[in-house]
Design an enzyme around this catalytic site. Structure first.
Site, mmCIF file in Angstrom:
data_model
loop_
_atom_site.group_PDB
_atom_site.id
_atom_site.type_symbol
_atom_site.label_atom_id
_atom_site.label_comp_id
_atom_site.label_asym_id
_atom_site.label_seq_id
_atom_site.Cartn_x
_atom_site.Cartn_y
_atom_site.Cartn_z
ATOM 1 N N LEU A 29 4.741 1.792 -7.851
ATOM 2 C CA LEU A 29 3.485 2.490 -8.163
ATOM 3 C C LEU A 29 2.441 1.587 -8.828
ATOM 4 O O LEU A 29 2.754 0.786 -9.699
ATOM 5 C CB LEU A 29 3.764 3.699 -9.063
ATOM 6 C CG LEU A 29 4.726 4.742 -8.475
ATOM 7 C CD1 LEU A 29 4.841 5.930 -9.416
ATOM 8 C CD2 LEU A 29 4.296 5.202 -7.094
ATOM 9 N N HIS A 33 -1.922 4.614 -6.517
ATOM 10 C CA HIS A 33 -1.115 5.846 -6.585
ATOM 11 C C HIS A 33 -1.588 6.724 -7.744
ATOM 12 O O HIS A 33 -1.676 7.946 -7.622
ATOM 13 C CB HIS A 33 0.366 5.516 -6.808
ATOM 14 C CG HIS A 33 1.000 4.769 -5.685
ATOM 15 N ND1 HIS A 33 1.421 3.465 -5.821
ATOM 16 C CD2 HIS A 33 1.293 5.135 -4.414
ATOM 17 C CE1 HIS A 33 1.960 3.059 -4.680
ATOM 18 N NE2 HIS A 33 1.892 4.050 -3.806
ATOM 19 N N GLN A 57 10.372 4.279 8.897
ATOM 20 C CA GLN A 57 9.032 3.772 9.194
ATOM 21 C C GLN A 57 8.950 2.240 9.145
ATOM 22 O O GLN A 57 7.874 1.682 9.271
ATOM 23 C CB GLN A 57 7.987 4.401 8.277
ATOM 24 C CG GLN A 57 8.053 3.989 6.821
ATOM 25 C CD GLN A 57 7.077 4.793 5.966
ATOM 26 O OE1 GLN A 57 7.303 5.959 5.669
ATOM 27 N NE2 GLN A 57 5.986 4.175 5.581
ATOM 28 N N LYS A 145 -6.851 3.243 1.986
ATOM 29 C CA LYS A 145 -6.366 1.931 2.411
ATOM 30 C C LYS A 145 -5.513 2.072 3.673
ATOM 31 O O LYS A 145 -5.548 1.241 4.561
ATOM 32 C CB LYS A 145 -5.541 1.282 1.288
ATOM 33 C CG LYS A 145 -5.374 -0.195 1.474
ATOM 34 C CD LYS A 145 -4.073 -0.686 0.945
ATOM 35 C CE LYS A 145 -3.096 -0.714 2.053
ATOM 36 N NZ LYS A 145 -1.732 -0.925 1.720
#
Ligand code: PAF
Length: 270
Positions: A29, A33, A57, A145
């Site tokens: 983090l 975040h 992923q 982003k």
């Protein structure tokens, strides 16, 4: 702050909360975040953050294994921010059921990262769908982003869910580098390179905004960055913000980049 590992425990805590803001993360983090969490706390009664490095992923096993993990540190940051619930499931917990239907991304969106990271967004959509089924939040928050991620999630879940998908601004450090968990892996000289690239593309964006003809400089810029910094660029493209098509206007476009500095792959958009 309640730390929860099992779906049935989570259900006990959240079944009576109607206005949950959900911030999905893979940990590591940073202030990006934390800005999503701030947004969630503004709009929701309770905020739930998940920390789950989603194996499906990652197109490369090594990338999954070396992805920055810092659970202790993450938990203390979340505690300071007074997050209500942290969900830290295991892979088994999340993937206990097989999908009935395979996720298929439309051919026209097999562009940018979807072209270069096979199966990446299919993995993201899968895990987000699983989380949404478990949590049923009122809001879910994503950072700009990862704009293509936000775009595909919006498309995929349109008409499927009631949850509102909220996009939050990219947070940059003092060097103009977009905050990312992967930045932790950068050495001093690599930070300098990432900073120069971001600054160059911010200038290019402003030039194009003033005069669309400046978009023609993109190939020159790509060659310059490749040669000057010895980086490998997967893509440097300008696309329309709404449809991600190559047909863009002066005030409705983004510059997208993905590149490798040594072994670290970074993405950004401007
Ligand atoms: O953006 C990320 O960190 C991940 O793709 C997400 C949304 C948490 C899904 O694993």
């Amino acid at each position: 702050m309640k730390i929860i590992k099992k779906i049935n425990h989570l259900n006990k805590y959240i079944s009576n909360v109607s206005n949950i803001g959900f911030v999905p993360t893979m940990g590591g983090l940073h202030n990006g975040h934390l800005s999503l969490i701030k947004e969630s706390k503004k709009t929701s009664d309770k905020t739930l953050v998940s920390i789950f490095v989603n194996p499906t992923q990652f197109d490369k096993k090594k990338d999954f294994l070396t992805y920055p993990r810092s659970l202790k540190n993450d938990l203390s940051k979340l505690k300071i921010k007074k997050v209500d619930f942290v969900f830290i499931p295991t892979s088994k917990e999340i993937y206990y059921k097989k999908r009935k239907r395979k996720i298929v991304i439309n051919k026209k969106y097999k562009i940018l990262c979807s072209k270069f990271r096979k199966g990446h967004f299919e993995g993201v959509l899968d895990v987000i769908e699983r989380f949404l089924k478990i949590i049923r939040p009122k809001f879910i928050f994503f950072g700009e982003k990862d704009y293509q991620q936000y775009f595909l999630i919006k498309k995929y879940f349109k008409k499927k869910i009631k949850t509102k998908i909220i996009l939050c601004k990219t947070i940059r450090d003092k060097n103009k580098i977009a905050l990312s968990s992967r930045n932790q892996l950068l050495k001093k000289n690599e930070i300098k390179i990432a900073s120069s690239i971001a600054k160059k593309l911010i200038i290019l964006k402003n030039k194009i905004k003033k005069n669309l003809k400046n978009s023609k400089n993109l190939i020159q810029v790509k060659n310059f960055l490749t040669n000057r910094f010895k980086i490998k660029i997967d893509y440097l493209e300008i696309r329309d913000k709404k449809k991600l098509s190559k047909n863009f206007k002066k005030n409705n476009f983004k510059i997208f980049i993905a590149y490798h500095i040594n072994k670290i792959r970074l993405i950004d958009n401007f």
